[in-house]
Design a protein around this motif. Structure first.
Motif, PDB file in Angstrom:
ATOM      1  N   LEU A   1      -9.937  63.372 154.840  1.00 51.76           N
ATOM      2  CA  LEU A   1     -10.826  62.278 155.225  1.00 51.76           C
ATOM      3  C   LEU A   1     -10.091  61.188 155.990  1.00 51.76           C
ATOM      4  O   LEU A   1      -8.901  60.957 155.802  1.00 51.76           O
ATOM      5  N   ARG A   2     -10.841  60.524 156.811  1.00 50.89           N
ATOM      6  CA  ARG A   2     -10.382  59.327 157.513  1.00 50.89           C
ATOM      7  C   ARG A   2     -10.750  58.116 156.667  1.00 50.89           C
ATOM      8  O   ARG A   2     -11.905  57.945 156.281  1.00 50.89           O
ATOM      9  N   THR A   3      -9.765  57.271 156.399  1.00 50.85           N
ATOM     10  CA  THR A   3     -10.000  56.051 155.641  1.00 50.85           C
ATOM     11  C   THR A   3      -9.589  54.852 156.480  1.00 50.85           C
ATOM     12  O   THR A   3      -8.500  54.840 157.054  1.00 50.85           O
ATOM     13  N   ALA A   4     -10.444  53.859 156.560  1.00 51.53           N
ATOM     14  CA  ALA A   4     -10.092  52.617 157.247  1.00 51.53           C
ATOM     15  C   ALA A   4      -9.273  51.755 156.297  1.00 51.53           C
ATOM     16  O   ALA A   4      -9.718  51.458 155.186  1.00 51.53           O
ATOM     17  N   VAL A   5      -8.073  51.383 156.713  1.00 48.15           N
ATOM     18  CA  VAL A   5      -7.230  50.519 155.886  1.00 48.15           C
ATOM     19  C   VAL A   5      -6.938  49.188 156.568  1.00 48.15           C
ATOM     20  O   VAL A   5      -6.378  48.284 155.956  1.00 48.15           O
ATOM     21  N   SER A   6      -7.326  49.062 157.839  1.00 48.53           N
ATOM     22  CA  SER A   6      -7.239  47.790 158.550  1.00 48.53           C
ATOM     23  C   SER A   6      -8.063  47.928 159.817  1.00 48.53           C
ATOM     24  O   SER A   6      -8.505  49.026 160.163  1.00 48.53           O
ATOM     25  N   VAL A   7      -8.274  46.817 160.530  1.00 50.90           N
ATOM     26  CA  VAL A   7      -9.119  46.867 161.715  1.00 50.90           C
ATOM     27  C   VAL A   7      -8.335  47.202 162.969  1.00 50.90           C
ATOM     28  O   VAL A   7      -8.905  47.465 164.017  1.00 50.90           O
TER      29      VAL A   7
ATOM     30  N   PHE B   1      -5.668  59.304 158.033  1.00 49.47           N
ATOM     31  CA  PHE B   1      -6.123  60.610 157.548  1.00 49.47           C
ATOM     32  C   PHE B   1      -5.251  61.113 156.407  1.00 49.47           C
ATOM     33  O   PHE B   1      -4.027  61.007 156.451  1.00 49.47           O
ATOM     34  N   ASP B   2      -5.905  61.682 155.393  1.00 48.96           N
ATOM     35  CA  ASP B   2      -5.196  62.311 154.281  1.00 48.96           C
ATOM     36  C   ASP B   2      -6.217  63.044 153.414  1.00 48.96           C
ATOM     37  O   ASP B   2      -7.420  62.801 153.521  1.00 48.96           O
ATOM     38  N   HIS B   3      -5.735  63.970 152.581  1.00 50.18           N
ATOM     39  CA  HIS B   3      -6.625  64.622 151.628  1.00 50.18           C
ATOM     40  C   HIS B   3      -6.925  63.664 150.477  1.00 50.18           C
ATOM     41  O   HIS B   3      -6.001  63.114 149.864  1.00 50.18           O
ATOM     42  N   VAL B   4      -8.201  63.475 150.211  1.00 48.44           N
ATOM     43  CA  VAL B   4      -8.655  62.511 149.211  1.00 48.44           C
ATOM     44  C   VAL B   4      -9.767  63.160 148.393  1.00 48.44           C
ATOM     45  O   VAL B   4     -10.650  63.827 148.951  1.00 48.44           O
ATOM     46  N   VAL B   5      -9.741  62.976 147.085  1.00 48.82           N
ATOM     47  CA  VAL B   5     -10.890  63.351 146.260  1.00 48.82           C
ATOM     48  C   VAL B   5     -11.984  62.325 146.533  1.00 48.82           C
ATOM     49  O   VAL B   5     -11.739  61.117 146.414  1.00 48.82           O
ATOM     50  N   PRO B   6     -13.180  62.742 146.939  1.00 48.08           N
ATOM     51  CA  PRO B   6     -14.190  61.780 147.413  1.00 48.08           C
ATOM     52  C   PRO B   6     -14.487  60.622 146.470  1.00 48.08           C
ATOM     53  O   PRO B   6     -14.649  59.488 146.923  1.00 48.08           O
ATOM     54  N   ASP B   7     -14.533  60.874 145.150  1.00 49.19           N
ATOM     55  CA  ASP B   7     -14.856  59.751 144.268  1.00 49.19           C
ATOM     56  C   ASP B   7     -13.666  58.813 144.060  1.00 49.19           C
ATOM     57  O   ASP B   7     -13.784  57.796 143.376  1.00 49.19           O
ATOM     58  N   GLN B   8     -12.525  59.155 144.690  1.00 48.18           N
ATOM     59  CA  GLN B   8     -11.379  58.258 144.686  1.00 48.18           C
ATOM     60  C   GLN B   8     -11.144  57.628 146.060  1.00 48.18           C
ATOM     61  O   GLN B   8     -10.121  57.006 146.308  1.00 48.18           O
ATOM     62  N   TYR B   9     -12.117  57.820 146.937  1.00 47.26           N
ATOM     63  CA  TYR B   9     -12.027  57.244 148.281  1.00 47.26           C
ATOM     64  C   TYR B   9     -11.952  55.719 148.185  1.00 47.26           C
ATOM     65  O   TYR B   9     -12.562  55.108 147.307  1.00 47.26           O
ATOM     66  N   ARG B  10     -11.190  55.112 149.055  1.00 42.70           N
ATOM     67  CA  ARG B  10     -11.040  53.652 149.040  1.00 42.70           C
ATOM     68  C   ARG B  10     -12.065  53.034 149.985  1.00 42.70           C
ATOM     69  O   ARG B  10     -11.840  52.927 151.190  1.00 42.70           O
TER      70      ARG B  10
END
Length: 473
Positions: A52-58, A66-75
């Motif tokens: 998944l792609r996660t936004a960590v800043s603008v 991008f990294d492998h993430v368990v969906p219910d642990q998505y930030r």
């Protein structure tokens, strides 16, 4: 859930959550309810990790990590585009004034309503797509489904942040209601009709992300122009993620049309259902349905609410600052086409400010036409004598001046008997839906894909199609 939230790690943000004790308490109360909603109404299929792609800043480097993430642990983070300290309101009676950093008291109820309506659409699509993972045509597609879902969840967080940060107790109440309403619920449905429709197969998912998420693009675009700066900046950042959702839809339909065209050429017949493909006529029926349901999201062609929002500086036009007019619209006129009782069409000149929904809808319709051109080019490449078309905007409508009319895809006004007789040729029938769903058999093996859809041209983030996008139990 922990009693306290680590705001730097758990909720990436650029709104200084860690120093706002009141907002912390509000979100500490809301997050467990969100996680309960995600567990109950989010994706059914369990995974051990999704790429998944996660936004960590603008910034350029931070909004797509991008990294492998368990969906219910998505930030799920809270991000606003960088503030322009010199930004001024671009339209309406407050044109030229500094953008508002706080909610003006006289517009409090209207701004809250706009945020609630936008916020209500975000969890709705997750609910509509709850079961799709069980029939994913490939791990690539499964990954895209989860990406859309977690980002819709993040968009919900974005709207909830605004409600909590700027609207006090009423905002907190509305934020909880966003989790109480459910798509298709007979007792507490979602606010807008399209978000109570079923998304039961992957062709519907591609159509939804092409047509309905494209409506989201234009609605966010009008809110990005808002004189309320936190809303404007929130929507500007959300548009980055919305672009991926539309990419999923555009390329998804591309791939369905591509595979259908290949089967037509291979077997020299348009009747490819027995060969495991989706016939072009069924694809056209899905286009007709999802396009017209999405048109309803623009509301009535004439709207005093829209005019009032514009005059107040709350909601602008698509690309407002690029418009070459006075941004007041007090003397501008527009043309409305309406059906007449005798079955013909008439045009009426009206104040342009009353036709803002129509103005936005026209931008959307032109954008949708680009997809039709793409899909027809695929057919032309395969020398297939068939063309997809967008139906007339009066066809199959439940909102606006055409809601009570019987209008064919070509724009002919007919009686109810003629409509009922032709309906099965224009919209998906029970048999069509049953057939498409019969094709929805999951393919979870790396590098493999269902026979009714072509593989993508490229993978995600430079990865190949056969990358291990999803780790299943």
């Amino acid at each position: 859930m922990p009693d306290k939230i680590d705001y730097d790690a758990k909720i990436p943000n650029n709104v200084d959550l860690s120093s706002d004790r009141r907002l912390q308490r509000a979100l500490e109360g809301w997050q467990p309810k969100f996680m309960h909603w995600w567990g109950e109404m989010g994706p059914t299929l369990e995974t051990h990790g999704v790429y998944l792609r996660t936004a960590v800043s603008v910034g350029r480097e931070g909004w797509a990590h991008f990294d492998h993430v368990v969906p219910d642990q998505y930030r799920w983070g809270v991000f606003l585009a960088e503030r322009d300290p010199d930004r001024r309101i671009a339209f309406g009676e407050h044109q030229g004034e500094p953008a508002w950093q706080q909610v003006p008291a006289e517009y409090r109820a209207d701004l809250q309503r706009l945020i609630v309506i936008q916020g209500d659409t975000e969890p709705a699509s997750v609910e509509q797509q709850k079961l799709l993972g069980l029939t994913a045509p490939s791990l690539y597609d499964l990954r895209n489904l989860f990406q859309v879902n977690v980002e819709e969840g993040r968009h919900l967080w974005a709207m909830v942040y605004l409600l909590h940060a700027y609207f006090g107790k009423e905002g907190r109440t509305e934020a909880e209601a966003l989790l109480y309403r459910n798509s298709g619920s007979p007792d507490a449905p979602r606010i807008l009709g399209a978000f109570n429709e079923e998304t039961a197969d992957w062709l519907a998912f591609y159509m939804f992300t092409y047509f309905t998420d494209r409506d989201g693009k234009y609605q966010l675009g009008t809110l990005k122009e808002s004189g309320f700066d936190p809303l404007s900046r929130t929507c500007e950042f959300m548009l980055k993620e919305e672009a991926h959702h539309m990419f999923v839809g555009t390329t998804g339909v591309d791939r369905v049309v591509q595979r259908s065209a290949e089967l037509i050429r291979e077997f020299d017949t348009l009747d490819i259902g027995p060969r495991g493909g989706i016939p072009l006529q069924i694809i056209q029926k899905y286009i007709n349905f999802h396009y017209t349901v999405s048109l309803d999201l623009f509301g009535s062609e004439t709207s005093t609410n829209g005019a009032n929002y514009y005059t107040a500086g709350l909601k602008g036009r698509w690309q407002e600052t690029r418009r070459k007019d006075d941004h007041q619209l007090t003397n501008d006129v527009g043309i409305l086409e309406r059906p007449r009782a005798d079955g013909t069409w008439e045009t009426e000149e009206m104040q342009a400010i009353l036709l803002l929904n129509l103005d936005l809808r026209a931008e959307y319709m032109a954008d949708c036409q680009t997809g039709i051109k793409r899909w027809n080019r695929i057919l032309e490449k395969h020398e297939i004598d068939f063309q997809f078309k967008l139906p007339h905007p009066g066809f199959n409508r439940d909102v606006g001046i055409n809601a009570s009319q019987h209008i064919t895809p070509e724009g002919t006004i007919v009686d109810e008997a003629t409509w009922q007789q032709g309906k099965h040729n224009w919209l998906p029938t029970t048999e069509d839906l049953t057939f498409v769903r019969s094709l929805m058999q999951p393919v979870y093996e790396r590098g493999k894909i269902a026979s009714w859809v072509a593989p993508p041209t490229n993978g995600i983030n430079g990865k190949p199609f056969d990358y291990d996008y999803v780790h299943l139990p």
